[in-house]
Every structure is written in C-alpha cells, then in structure tokens.
Enzyme design. Structure first.
Site, PDB file in Angstrom:
ATOM      1  N   CYS A 155       0.823  -1.219   0.000  1.00 15.30           N
ATOM      2  CA  CYS A 155       0.000   0.000   0.000  1.00 15.30           C
ATOM      3  C   CYS A 155       0.854   1.265   0.000  1.00 15.30           C
ATOM      4  CB  CYS A 155      -0.944   0.007   1.199  1.00 15.30           C
ATOM      5  SG  CYS A 155      -2.211  -1.257   1.052  1.00 15.30           S
ATOM      6  N   HIS A 156       1.789   1.357   0.956  1.00 14.93           N
ATOM      7  CA  HIS A 156       2.634   2.556   1.029  1.00 14.93           C
ATOM      8  C   HIS A 156       4.091   2.188   1.279  1.00 14.93           C
ATOM      9  CE1 HIS A 156      -1.445   3.345   2.646  1.00 14.93           C
ATOM     10  NE2 HIS A 156      -1.424   4.279   1.732  1.00 14.93           N
ATOM     11  N   GLY A 157       4.424   0.926   1.057  1.00 19.90           N
ATOM     12  CA  GLY A 157       5.827   0.517   1.088  1.00 19.90           C
ATOM     13  C   GLY A 157       6.428   0.202   2.450  1.00 19.90           C
TER      14      GLY A 157
END
Ligand code: FES
Length: 198
Positions: A155-157
């Site tokens: 999703c955001h690493g």
C-alpha cells in the site's frame, strides 16, 4: 359483575397472553438461528481462543489462521532466518520490542516469540491496516540487495523483518502486533490465551 366488566377483564387477559406469546415467539426465532451455526463458528464469533495444529508447517513456511476476524500468521523460521534477525538491529525502529502495546511481555525480545522457531503475529500493517505480503526471498529485484526476507506492505511501502519488526524510514509506526498465545504441546498453539503461570 356486569357484562362490560367481564369484557374488560377478558381483554386484559388476552393482552397479557399475547405479551407472553410474543416473548416466546422472539426467543423461538432467535434460538434456531444460533443453533444453526457450526460450533466452531459460534466459538469464533465469541472471540474465543483458537487452537491450531502446526505439525505440518515446514521450516520457512507460513500458515494463516483467523482469530477474532483477523488474520494471524504463524511462521516457522529456519535457522538461517533466525541468524538474519540478529543482523538487523541498526535498521529497525524497535529491535528489542520495547514498545509495550505491540506484544505481550513474553514476546518482548528480539525474535518476538515464546519459541524462537515460531513467530505468531497479526497480519495487519500498523500503518493503515493493509495486508502485507510474505516475502521470504532474499535480495529480490523489487526490494533490493539488502532484503533478507520479511513482510512487505504494497500500500505505502512499509517493511517488516521476519519477526514482524518494522524498518526505519517507512510509514508504519510500529512492529506488527503479537497476539496472546501459548503452546499446548510442541505441535499445538492456542491463539488468544496467555501461557499458564506455573
Ligand atoms: S497500510 Fe501498510 S504501508 Fe500503509
């Protein structure tokens, strides 16, 4: 007693009887619904501990089970994985699990477990709740040459190692949550219950 009074008394009696029947009826409808659930579903719905047979998990493999509606990962770590955990401290936010809310006291150690071979964590990213992916492969192209295996949240690493410890410099603020659990035997874990105090 005149006819009017007889009628009033009969009406009161009928209303009272209907009230009792209504109560019986409501109970009658609810009971078959609950009874129709499979016993294990009833246990899960109530959030009771879940017993898991881990005999068939091979070293390096991950099993997912459900507890209180959440995915719980059970990872059987091989010796190479355990060795790598010792080399990562400088890259992690909370390498020794000092943040109190993320694990019970018995998992407050660098491998975050009761038995170093088995990691038990809730598989939900501590950033915004996405499901990280299990990435045991070393140095894959997309995660870089330093990657020793872990969990990656697309999703955001956010990145976690194979003890669910979060790396520095990613959006997730803390380590994955270790739920209460205990070993009933070498091959059976009870998730949702703390170890019995001797
Ligand atoms: S939810 Fe996992 S990185 Fe944002």
């Amino acid at each position: 007693m005149n006819d009017n009074e007889v009628d009033k008394n009969r009406r009161r009696l009928l209303v009272a009887a209907a009230g009792v029947m209504g109560g019986v009826g409501a109970g009658y409808v609810a009971t078959p619904f609950i009874l129709s659930m499979h016993p294990s579903e009833r246990v899960k719905a109530a959030g009771a501990p879940v017993e898991v047979d881990i005999a068939n998990i091979k070293p390096g493999e991950l099993m997912t089970v459900e507890w209180r509606g959440k995915p719980v990962w059970i990872l059987r770590r091989d010796s190479g994985m355990l060795d790598d955990l010792q080399k990562l401290a400088d890259e992690l936010r909370d390498p020794n699990s000092e943040e109190n809310t993320q694990q019970p006291t018995y998992a407050k150690n660098f491998n975050r477990s009761l038995n170093p071979e088995y990691l038990v964590v809730i598989g939900i990213c501590t950033h915004l709740g996405c499901a990280p992916t299990f990435r045991p492969d070393k140095a894959p192209n997309d995660l870089g040459s330093q990657w020793k295996g872990g969990f990656f949240c697309p999703c955001h690493g956010s990145r976690y190692d194979l003890a669910g410890r979060v790396f520095k410099g990613v959006p997730a603020p803390s380590n994955l949550v270790v739920p209460p659990h205990r070993f009933i035997t070498d091959n059976r874990i009870l998730i949702g219950a703390d170890p019995e105090v001797a």
